[in-house]
Write an enzyme that holds these catalytic residues in place. Structure first.
Site, PDB file in Angstrom:
ATOM      1  N   LYS A   1      36.232  42.927  45.318  1.00  0.00           N
ATOM      2  CA  LYS A   1      36.898  42.042  44.347  1.00  0.00           C
ATOM      3  C   LYS A   1      37.115  42.780  43.025  1.00  0.00           C
ATOM      4  CE  LYS A   1      35.015  37.905  46.555  1.00  0.00           C
ATOM      5  NZ  LYS A   1      34.027  36.801  46.549  1.00  0.00           N
TER       6      LYS A   1
ATOM      7  N   GLN B   1      28.677  35.116  43.443  1.00  0.00           N
ATOM      8  CA  GLN B   1      28.772  35.420  44.876  1.00  0.00           C
ATOM      9  C   GLN B   1      27.673  34.684  45.648  1.00  0.00           C
ATOM     10  OE1 GLN B   1      31.303  37.095  46.233  1.00  0.00           O
ATOM     11  NE2 GLN B   1      30.519  36.977  48.323  1.00  0.00           N
TER      12      GLN B   1
ATOM     13  N   ASP C   1      36.656  30.176  42.029  1.00  0.00           N
ATOM     14  CA  ASP C   1      36.307  29.982  43.447  1.00  0.00           C
ATOM     15  C   ASP C   1      36.632  28.554  43.900  1.00  0.00           C
ATOM     16  OD1 ASP C   1      35.347  32.082  45.004  1.00  0.00           O
ATOM     17  OD2 ASP C   1      33.369  32.055  44.054  1.00  0.00           O
TER      18      ASP C   1
HETATM   19  N1  GUN Z   1      30.533  34.066  49.936  1.00  0.00           N
HETATM   20  C1  GUN Z   1      31.353  34.030  51.011  1.00  0.00           C
HETATM   21  N2  GUN Z   1      32.614  33.711  50.635  1.00  0.00           N
HETATM   22  C2  GUN Z   1      32.577  33.543  49.296  1.00  0.00           C
HETATM   23  C3  GUN Z   1      33.575  33.215  48.334  1.00  0.00           C
HETATM   24  O1  GUN Z   1      34.745  32.985  48.634  1.00  0.00           O
HETATM   25  N3  GUN Z   1      33.140  33.162  47.042  1.00  0.00           N
HETATM   26  C4  GUN Z   1      31.848  33.375  46.690  1.00  0.00           C
HETATM   27  N4  GUN Z   1      31.528  33.278  45.408  1.00  0.00           N
HETATM   28  N5  GUN Z   1      30.905  33.683  47.563  1.00  0.00           N
HETATM   29  C5  GUN Z   1      31.288  33.770  48.856  1.00  0.00           C
END
Ligand code: GUN
Length: 294
Positions: A52, A96, A119
């Site tokens: 990311k 995350q 998110d």
């Molecule tokens: N863990 C798995 N997928 C995601 C996501 O899209 N965002 C976040 N913050 N954690 C994740």
């Protein structure tokens, strides 16, 4: 059978965003700034967060990675979130998941300012999504909708089976695809670990979104000819023939399902790259809203 090339589409989207960023720079405007908090050293989470941050750098966004040790307390994490909520330079941020077991995930997600919640996990944003109001759509479902749309896959009136009811993928997918919208208007069934006669249900599906987190669970005998397959799963399966000691597998047994499919996402290179592209798109949107509110 057509491969739904998430890598290519995500690169197209990133190129589109990069052009917007160049315009901002040319006009002397602030570029979007995404922050990510990672707690602990889970291998997959580290890989995702690094991807990311790298994607931000590539398209010209500012990015900040806040790397906290596994033993970080909930109070310290909440303090970090408060700092990001009040830092005017940050347009959006993510925490995350999964978090270490001693931290209450829901409490953490609820501490994020909904206007910076790129998110789309805050209850306010989930509610706004369910009510079809402007919001941040969670990146993976948003990416799947975009993929269906850009490949012109007909969803109106189709039988869609969503496998899995997670807050991140299954639940939002089922809401979005049943809504009156692009890549929507579908008749949606959600199946999960308590579902009876699951294969009878998947065999009736025109489109299957597999998001149960069990590698290669969906096999060729469970689908009909011409089915559209969206494989959200990504699991490390031990494989001694690989240098890394593992290979990446989806929730779909590609070998037996792909010959029957009209369209199918590969793993890797399908849904995964789309998730990152849509997170960037949400950050761009957060920056727009942030600037407009000033
Ligand atoms: N863990 C798995 N997928 C995601 C996501 O899209 N965002 C976040 N913050 N954690 C994740």
């Amino acid at each position: 059978m057509t491969i739904l090339d998430g890598k290519k589409i995500s690169n197209d989207i990133k190129d589109e965003i990069a052009i917007d960023v160049q315009g901002m720079i040319a006009n002397g405007e602030k570029v979007p700034h995404l922050a990510a908090i990672l707690v602990g050293t889970d291998g997959a989470s580290m890989t995702y967060v690094n991807a990311k941050v790298k994607a931000c750098e590539k398209i010209g966004f500012n990015s900040t990675l806040i790397d906290l040790p596994e033993e970080t307390t909930e109070a310290v994490l909440l303090e970090k979130i408060h700092e990001l909520n009040t830092n005017d330079d940050i347009d959006g941020f993510i925490v995350q998941l999964p978090l270490p077991k001693h931290i209450d995930e829901q409490k953490v997600l609820m501490a994020i300012d909904p206007d910076k919640d790129v998110d789309g996990f805050h209850p306010t944003n989930v509610g706004r999504m369910a009510l079809d109001l402007p919001t941040f759509l969670p990146a993976t479902p948003f990416g799947i909708m975009e993929l269906l749309e850009r490949y012109n896959i007909e969803t109106s009136g189709k039988n869609v089976v969503v496998m899995g009811r997670s807050h991140i993928v299954g639940r939002p997918m089922s809401i979005l695809m049943s809504q009156k919208r692009k890549a929507g208007d579908a008749t949606v069934t959600v199946v999960h670990s308590r579902t009876k006669n699951l294969a009878d249900i998947t065999r009736s599906a025109d489109i299957i979104v597999a998001a149960i987190g069990i590698s290669e669970y969906l096999t060729g005998d469970m689908v009909k000819d011409g089915v559209v397959i969206i494989d959200v799963g990504i699991t490390r399966v031990p494989d001694e023939t690989k240098k890394a000691g593992y290979r990446l597998a989806g929730d779909v047994d590609f070998a037996s399902v792909s010959p029957k499919a009209s369209y199918i996402t590969p793993v890797p290179g399908g849904v995964g790259p789309m998730t990152i592209a849509m997170l960037l798109k949400n950050t761009l949107l957060a920056r727009e809203r942030h600037q407009a509110a000033k």
